[in-house]
Motif scaffolding. Structure first.
Motif, PDB file in Angstrom:
ATOM      1  N   CYS A 164       0.822  -1.208   0.000  1.00 19.71           N
ATOM      2  CA  CYS A 164       0.000   0.000   0.000  1.00 19.71           C
ATOM      3  C   CYS A 164       0.858   1.262   0.000  1.00 19.71           C
ATOM      4  N   LYS A 171      -5.752   0.259  -7.655  1.00 14.70           N
ATOM      5  CA  LYS A 171      -7.117  -0.096  -7.303  1.00 14.70           C
ATOM      6  C   LYS A 171      -7.189  -1.549  -6.828  1.00 14.70           C
ATOM      7  N   LEU A 172      -7.754  -1.744  -5.642  1.00  8.71           N
ATOM      8  CA  LEU A 172      -7.989  -3.073  -5.095  1.00  8.71           C
ATOM      9  C   LEU A 172      -9.490  -3.269  -4.929  1.00  8.71           C
ATOM     10  N   LEU A 174     -12.371  -4.271  -2.869  1.00  6.41           N
ATOM     11  CA  LEU A 174     -12.803  -4.520  -1.499  1.00  6.41           C
ATOM     12  C   LEU A 174     -13.972  -5.487  -1.529  1.00  6.41           C
ATOM     13  N   VAL A 180     -11.207   0.296  -4.580  1.00  5.25           N
ATOM     14  CA  VAL A 180     -10.714   1.381  -3.724  1.00  5.25           C
ATOM     15  C   VAL A 180      -9.201   1.476  -3.884  1.00  5.25           C
ATOM     16  N   ALA A 182      -5.318   1.509  -2.849  1.00  8.98           N
ATOM     17  CA  ALA A 182      -4.588   0.635  -1.925  1.00  8.98           C
ATOM     18  C   ALA A 182      -4.348   1.309  -0.583  1.00  8.98           C
ATOM     19  N   VAL A 185      -7.129   0.727   1.751  1.00  8.38           N
ATOM     20  CA  VAL A 185      -7.119  -0.633   2.294  1.00  8.38           C
ATOM     21  C   VAL A 185      -6.109  -0.738   3.435  1.00  8.38           C
ATOM     22  N   MET A 188      -7.552   0.712   6.472  1.00  7.73           N
ATOM     23  CA  MET A 188      -8.587  -0.173   7.014  1.00  7.73           C
ATOM     24  C   MET A 188      -7.967  -1.320   7.803  1.00  7.73           C
ATOM     25  N   TYR A 189      -6.853  -1.862   7.299  1.00  5.07           N
ATOM     26  CA  TYR A 189      -6.141  -2.918   8.021  1.00  5.07           C
ATOM     27  C   TYR A 189      -5.729  -2.427   9.407  1.00  5.07           C
TER      28      TYR A 189
END
Length: 309
Positions: A164, A171-172, A174, A180, A182, A185, A188-189
């Motif tokens: 990230c 773009k990953l 979700l 979304v 990276a 993400v 969020m982790y």
């Protein structure tokens, strides 16, 4: 002499084994790490599936626990704990999803980090991330002597966070649906582990080693931000390299001397272009490349492969 003693039968058998060994050697470090985790998991199952006591003895000997500093000579726990996962064959031992999710995350993000930093550097990063995350768990639970942890999640979270940081705008998907960036993400982790910490502080037992996750995330962020390269730390050649005893005197030295920057070599320029092309691949896909960019990427891969040897 039997028929199977003839040279062509021996050659066929040896060639098959040689091909198997060659196939393993040619695997990426990411795939080797996944294979190692699965192999350890299967060995634990084969040894202890019919005996809960034997299984518990194995996990007690290889897990990392909060009393680690009272027996620091058992240093292997810092590594082995990162290759152990919840035993599905025990009634209360968890399920196979523990190793499945970890290995999926490692494979999904690790191959890009390995491509970016090289196989050896990626292996050093991953192993050290496991060690750092394990020590973070120990320090955070120093007042809870019964706490113990297993799993690759500390190292996997470090890989995800480093990805990230390196490719923040990639773009990953979700939940396999919502695209979304990276960097979101990554937040969020970390945010989820902070939430787990708050839950535990409020008295709710989470059953998740969130401290190890945060330790891995912090290590990855520092690695990226500080521009660390672990090869310089772990290479004995660098440690014992003899420094030149003679210096060349130049009258144009001193505070007022002009600063002359070294020219960037053609190889370094190619590497810089290759990294920009990799960024484009992550953001726009391989179909966005021109034929010239593809050739540059091939030359970049050859140079990086040569540097790793």
């Amino acid at each position: 002499m039997g028929i199977y003693d003839r040279d062509y039968y021996r050659d066929e058998s040896s060639s098959q084994s040689t091909q198997a060994v060659r196939a393993v050697k040619q695997m990426s470090i990411t795939n080797k790490l996944v294979l190692a985790n699965v192999a350890v998991y299967m060995m634990c199952w084969l040894i202890g599936y019919d005996s809960p006591d034997r299984t518990l003895a194995i996990y007690d000997a290889l897990a990392i626990d909060a009393t680690f500093f009272t027996h620091p000579w058992q240093v292997w726990r810092l590594i082995t704990a990162g290759f152990m996962h919840a035993p599905f064959w025990l009634p209360d031992g968890g399920d196979v999803m523990h190793i499945a999710f970890n290995m999926f995350g490692l494979w999904m993000f690790g191959r890009f980090i390995e491509q970016r930093y090289g196989s050896r550097e990626f292996l050093r990063f991953y192993i050290l991330a496991i060690v750092v995350s394990g020590l973070t768990f120990v320090v955070a639970n120093v007042n809870a002597p019964d706490a113990s942890a297993i799993g690759a999640s500390g190292g996997v979270v470090a890989v995800v966070i480093l990805y990230c940081c390196v490719y923040p705008r990639t773009k990953l998907l979700l939940m396999m649906i919502i695209p979304v960036d990276a960097w979101i993400v990554g937040l969020m982790y970390v945010g989820y582990d902070v939430y787990l910490g708050l839950q535990q502080a409020a008295g709710t037992m989470t059953g998740i080693a969130w401290q190890a996750h945060l330790g891995g995330a912090a290590f990855a962020a520092a690695y990226f931000k500080m521009g660390w390269r672990l090869e310089k730390i772990t290479s004995w050649k660098q440690v014992f390299k003899r420094q030149p005893k003679l210096k060349v005197h130049s009258p144009d030295t001193g505070p007022s001397a002009p600063v002359v920057k070294d020219e960037i070599s053609a190889e370094d320029q190619l590497i810089a272009r290759g990294e920009k092309i990799l960024q484009q691949v992550h953001e726009q896909g391989e179909s966005s490349l021109t034929s010239r960019q593809r050739k540059t990427l091939e030359r970049y891969s050859q140079i990086m492969q040569h540097r790793r040897e």
